[in-house]
Design an enzyme around this catalytic site. Sequence first.
Site, PDB file in Angstrom:
ATOM      1  CG  HIS A   1      49.253  30.863  33.916  1.00  0.00           C
ATOM      2  ND1 HIS A   1      48.112  31.469  33.483  1.00  0.00           N
ATOM      3  CD2 HIS A   1      49.825  31.740  34.758  1.00  0.00           C
ATOM      4  CE1 HIS A   1      48.002  32.659  34.035  1.00  0.00           C
ATOM      5  NE2 HIS A   1      49.045  32.843  34.807  1.00  0.00           N
TER       6      HIS A   1
ATOM      7  CG  ASP B   1      33.368  46.270  49.328  1.00  0.00           C
ATOM      8  OD1 ASP B   1      33.485  45.540  48.322  1.00  0.00           O
ATOM      9  OD2 ASP B   1      32.338  46.891  49.608  1.00  0.00           O
TER      10      ASP B   1
ATOM     11  CE  LYS C   1      41.781  38.331  36.209  1.00  0.00           C
ATOM     12  NZ  LYS C   1      42.771  37.284  36.494  1.00  0.00           N
TER      13      LYS C   1
ATOM     14  CD  GLU D   1      44.721  34.609  38.100  1.00  0.00           C
ATOM     15  OE1 GLU D   1      43.689  35.297  38.233  1.00  0.00           O
ATOM     16  OE2 GLU D   1      45.551  34.795  37.198  1.00  0.00           O
TER      17      GLU D   1
HETATM   18  C1  MEV Z   1      45.784  36.879  34.198  1.00  0.00           C
HETATM   19  O1  MEV Z   1      45.172  36.673  35.445  1.00  0.00           O
HETATM   20  C2  MEV Z   1      46.238  38.318  34.055  1.00  0.00           C
HETATM   21  C3  MEV Z   1      46.764  38.712  32.685  1.00  0.00           C
HETATM   22  O2  MEV Z   1      45.816  38.349  31.675  1.00  0.00           O
HETATM   23  C4  MEV Z   1      46.994  40.197  32.699  1.00  0.00           C
HETATM   24  C5  MEV Z   1      47.358  40.794  31.368  1.00  0.00           C
HETATM   25  O3  MEV Z   1      46.948  40.247  30.332  1.00  0.00           O
HETATM   26  O4  MEV Z   1      48.002  41.858  31.379  1.00  0.00           O
HETATM   27  C6  MEV Z   1      48.039  37.972  32.354  1.00  0.00           C
END
Ligand code: MEV
Length: 436
Positions: free
Chosen positions: A387, A290, A274, A80
């Site tokens: 992004h 892992d 995430k 990413e």
């Molecule tokens: C994107 O990879 C991660 C985010 O969605 C995390 C978040 O929303 O806190 C930007």
Amino acid sequence: MIEGFSKLSKSERRKKLVEMQVISENLLNRMEAFDIESGSQKMLDNISENTLANYFLPLGIVPNVYINGQQYWVPMVTEESSVVAAASYASKFWSTRGGFRTKIIGTTKVGQIHFFWEGNSAILESYWEELKKLLLESVEYLSENMKKRGGGVLDIEYSDYTHLIRHYHRIQVYFETADAMGANYINSCLETMAKELPAFFEEHFTDRLADCEVNMAILSNYTPQCLVECSVECPVDELEPISAGLGSKKFAEKFSQAIAIAQVDPYRAVTHNKGIFNGIDAVVLATGNDFRAIEAGGHAYAARGGTYTSLSKCEIYTGRFRFTLQVPLALGTVGGLTRAHPMAATALEILGNPTAPALMQIAAAMGMANHFAAIRALVTTGIQKGHMKMHLTKILNHLNASQTESELASHHFKNHDISYKAVAEFLQQLRSNRQV
Ligand code: MEV
């Protein structure tokens, strides 16, 4: 159906796929172009099965990481874009505000033997100490090396779960695995212990109570006692430079509201966490650990209270901002791929060959760094700004833009929406203008 595919060599497998029209000659050539010359190729070919080619990902590095006063350069592997940039941004910001503070809360790992037996805990109670001793003795030979490194079996517990599933019982074993993630050691111990059970029950009981059937013996990837905490803290006023014009107080307020939302809304909490794993996984991958185990354990920990929630919390008190993350991280710095994969070994060397607890702290700090940068972006400019910049670079590379074209495009797309079509048209325009 195809038989014996796995027995073929890698080049035979590629040819077979061309023959069977699964891949074209073109794809075969592309795969070949990704082969490497060194002896590491053989090692890579043997990591998994039916290998066809190498699948490269970049190894990046995060500078300015200070953890408990010690400086690190942290290697990251991720597919990413923006993850390394986000970690670098937050690490630099916190490097002049005390850095990341981490502490290990525990390093205990868990394994289980699940078995079916028609008795209950009241019957087993008076035999438990004897059985426990037998189980511990059965794995002494397996634990010799681990003990030398400060590890071994810590404890064994028995639970009667016949109220949940008919005749179901569980033995839970607690391990310390020193610098190893320990999956092989733990599973070997569990399988060895499990083999002792049928004979023990046969020897000590009669009739139906003499029968014990082991269902399975396996480690648990839920490791709430292999836990690390990471926090960052500063006076609220010091958040001013990253508040994107909001002002430090408003920024701190919006930031802590964002954390509060993830604490009560599981839909948000999953994305929120995430963002933490963006940083953690990249260190986990770089060091040959892992990542599925780490993700599974982390998300389970986030749901430990019965509802999935945030792994982080934010407190603002007496003018100070404090952001904390707690996450289970069963990581290793020896064993598995950690030393066998040349790039994992390289990543560990860059980190100064850390112990497993030190790596837990580094990974947690990078989780915190990515998370902090993500929440900051979300409550200020939104994440698309960053992004889209990366997206533009990718499109420009894809369209073979020259340095000058890229500079002109970067300038133009500061105020225009970025899409593949828009960038292609912009370049076409530039190029046709130049021909006139
Ligand atoms: C994107 O990879 C991660 C985010 O969605 C995390 C978040 O929303 O806190 C930007």
